[in-house]
Design a protein around this motif. Sequence first.
Motif, short mmCIF file in Angstrom:
data_model
loop_
_atom_site.label_atom_id
_atom_site.label_comp_id
_atom_site.label_asym_id
_atom_site.label_seq_id
_atom_site.Cartn_x
_atom_site.Cartn_y
_atom_site.Cartn_z
N GLU A 222 5.48 1.02 0.46
CA GLU A 222 6.78 0.78 -0.14
C GLU A 222 6.61 0.62 -1.64
OE1 GLU A 222 8.50 -2.70 1.52
OE2 GLU A 222 6.98 -4.07 0.76
N ARG A 231 10.59 3.18 1.30
CA ARG A 231 9.55 2.75 2.24
C ARG A 231 9.29 3.86 3.24
NH1 ARG A 231 12.72 -2.77 4.07
NH2 ARG A 231 12.67 -3.86 2.08
N TRP A 233 6.85 4.37 7.12
CA TRP A 233 5.99 3.73 8.11
C TRP A 233 5.85 4.63 9.32
CZ3 TRP A 233 11.00 2.47 7.13
CH2 TRP A 233 11.91 2.52 8.21
N PHE A 240 8.80 -1.31 9.45
CA PHE A 240 7.85 -1.43 8.34
C PHE A 240 7.23 -2.81 8.27
CE2 PHE A 240 6.63 -2.46 4.07
CZ PHE A 240 5.90 -1.35 3.69
#
Length: 273
Positions: A222, A231, A233, A240
Motif C-alpha cells: 500500500e 493497495r 493484496w 489487506f
Amino acid sequence: MDMATRVTAATFLPVLSLLIRLCTGTCADDYSAFVYAGCSQGRYSADSQYASGVDSVLTSVANSAPYAPYDNFTAPTDSSVVGLYQCRSDLPASVCSGCVRSAISRLSSLCAWAVGGAVQLRACFVRYGNDSFLGKQDTAVLFKKCGGTPGDAGGVAMRDSVLGALVAAAAPAGGGYRAGGSGAMQAMSQCVGDLGAKSCSDCVSAAAAQLKAGCGYATAGEVYLGKCYARFWANGSGGFSSLAGRHGFDLVHVVAAGFFASLAPYRYCCTVP
C-alpha cells in the motif's frame, strides 16, 4: 468540552512529524487503526480566534461523518481555517462516523495547538489547517509498505493488471473509491473528495506507479500520497489488513516531502505505541 480544552494535557509536537505504526494481526477488522499523522510546527493560542475556528471545523467534520463519506468546511469565525474528512465510500456510515471520531481524537493528542494537522486511519482521513490545501493535487509519497509471502512473476503480472485497471476506471463520485481484481490479486484505491475526476485519476496513477516500482515480488502493498492511496493484496488472505497481520511487512518506506510543505520545516520519526 471544546477542542482547546480537550488538548491541554497533550504533549506539544515541536516540528512537523510523521508517526507510523504497522498493523498487527489484531487490526484485520480495525477500521480505526493508525497509519500516519502530520502536524505543523506553527502553534496557536487557546484563547485565539484561530482556536475557535479549529474547534468549529472539527465539530462540523464529526457531525457530518454519519451522513456522508466526504465533506469540507470553513470556519465561520476565521475563513482561513478549513478542514475535510474522507471515508472509504464502500463502508457503512457507522464505520465512517466511528473512524472520524477516532481520527479527531488522534489529532487532539498528537497535534495539540498545531496550526495544521492531518491523520490517516485505515478507513478515514481528516485534515485541517490554513495552508489552502482544498482542491489542490498532492502526489507526494507519505507512507509506503510492501510485504506478504514471496510471490512470482505471474503474481507481479496480475498485480500490474489490477493496478492498471484501477487507473483506467472512471473516477466515481464520493471520493473516487475504486476496487477490482485480476486472477489472484485484488486492489483498491481512494481519493480525497476535493479532487476532480482527472486529478483523482492522476493521483491513483502515481500511487500505482509507486507500488509497481517499489514492491517487487511482494504479494501485498500500500502507498499513501497526499491526496489518495492505493493497495493490493493476494486472494485468500481475508483482505489487506489480515495479510499484513499474518505475514508482516518487510519493506517500509516513508517520505514526508510535500506534506504541509507551505508550513514550517519538519522532521519525521517515531513508532507510536
